[in-house]
Design an enzyme around this catalytic site. Sequence first.
Site, short mmCIF file in Angstrom:
data_model
loop_
_atom_site.label_atom_id
_atom_site.label_comp_id
_atom_site.label_asym_id
_atom_site.label_seq_id
_atom_site.Cartn_x
_atom_site.Cartn_y
_atom_site.Cartn_z
CE LYS A 25 108.81 89.29 -8.89
NZ LYS A 25 110.17 89.03 -8.35
C1 LIG Z 1 110.51 88.43 -7.10
C2 LIG Z 1 111.86 87.89 -6.89
C3 LIG Z 1 112.16 87.03 -5.81
C4 LIG Z 1 111.14 86.66 -4.75
O1 LIG Z 1 110.08 85.90 -5.25
P1 LIG Z 1 108.71 85.80 -4.44
O2 LIG Z 1 107.81 85.00 -5.28
O3 LIG Z 1 108.24 87.24 -4.26
O4 LIG Z 1 109.02 85.17 -3.14
C5 LIG Z 1 113.45 86.55 -5.69
N1 LIG Z 1 114.42 86.89 -6.57
C6 LIG Z 1 114.17 87.70 -7.62
C7 LIG Z 1 115.28 88.05 -8.54
C8 LIG Z 1 112.89 88.22 -7.82
O5 LIG Z 1 112.66 89.05 -8.86
#
Ligand SMILES: *Cc1c(COP(=O)(O)O)cnc(C)c1O
Length: 489
Positions: free
Chosen positions: A110
Amino acid sequence: MLYHSTRSKAVSCGSKEAILKGLCTDGGLYVSDDIMSASLDMSKLMDKSYEEIAFEVFKVLLDDYTDEELKSCIAKAYAGKFETAELTPVTKLGKYWMTELYHGPTSAFKDMALCMLPQLMSKALKDEKVMILTATSGDTGKAALSGFQDAENIGITVFYPYGKVSDIQYLQMATQEGGNVNVAAVRGNFDDCQTGVKKIFAADSEKILRERKISLSSANSINVGRLVPQVIYYIESYKKLVQDKAISYGDKLDFVVPTGNFGDILAGYYAKALGLPVGKLIVASNENNVLTDFLNTGVYDKNRDFVKTISPSMDILVSSNLERMLYYASGCDAEYVAGLMKDLSEKGRFEVAKEILDTLQDIFDCGYATNDESMQVIRDAWNDDHRLIDPHTAVGYKVAKDIASGRPTVILSTASPFKFAKDVYESIFGELSDKNADGFAYMGALSEKTGEKAPTPLAMLKTKEIRHTAVVDIDKMEQFVIDSLNCIL
Ligand SMILES: *Cc1c(COP(=O)(O)O)cnc(C)c1O
């Protein structure tokens, strides 16, 4: 490039307004029909830097920003915040490649978007200021705090459930630096935090804030300003493989993406729409496999048990960004999408027409991994290849092993294994004998057994000063926000 709601084309706006607002007033998500006809000469990006690729992508998708504004955003977003020389190194994982999206300030993917969003928001502001409100069950809160730290004319307030986040997540938030950041633990659960934040958005306090020229906004993953920065690393990954002569320009590359809210993988669709030679985009889910079922049958049904897994950031039953994909797959039919979303809110399910399912199956493949399967591939990756992977990446790896086409394949690796040290350690070596061992004990043990170093921001947490100690009742959340406004005035 004009943006409007996935549920109506009546009102449209530029990307700056879409980024400031986040969500459309009718509950829809901002989309642009122009993406379908836009294109980028990808072959010209194959010798460009990450930042230069970002600039070219933003120029197309965020075309109401000036070149100077974009350059300034890009220069500030990543500099000094990543531990590795390359922002997103591409390495080997078994017979696949993996793009490591976890070298940013909070050791998870993120960061890739949340480092950029505040910059884009600051430049979109005219003479007002913004307070970002975020409810978090642990991870998003820290990534948002870190991204918005000291952003111009923007403050951030994060609420998390008191006593219900991990020791590491607590310290990540409680030690956050920055003159504009506010953190409070709420006496309640995550739903209480989220409902509380929604109430503040709906309450009269909005009016009071407006008089003081402060608006409220959120940083969640449906914001265009989070989606667009994620397009960059798809192109970057492709570029690296071309540069390493693993593929030739024009070859199709598959991407396996551990998916929750469908944000990360949707960015892959944008990259493909802009002209990147992508083969299949492979949706990898954990046991909350509502997307696997949907892509196989055309029926999306959230009426099912919620499973708590070792990949918690993918424990999601309503995958918000899918709405955008439904919009594009339906040939930009807002009325159709509005109907599906009405079904979802009234019945908890919807079914798409056969042509739409065909279109989706052309673009996407899918699969899922159980907890046991995830733990097994974590163990195999270490024992066979000496690669440490986190439980989210493990879901991707398992699905790649199950269904990869034989084309060159990149798995997006979304978190540092040290962020989920306990589950990773136990997958490979079993439990520590000390039953009270906390997250840090597991981090240390994992490091010791594997010889791999924990990311500095995680390793240093224990020695950092605690800055945020507020604990509030649910009905005092709004007052906490009002008291926090001074930090941006
Ligand atoms: C948020 C997240 C995801 C999923 O991503 P999306 O955009 O919600 O599909 C996968 N792995 C981690 C570690 C995340 O923090």
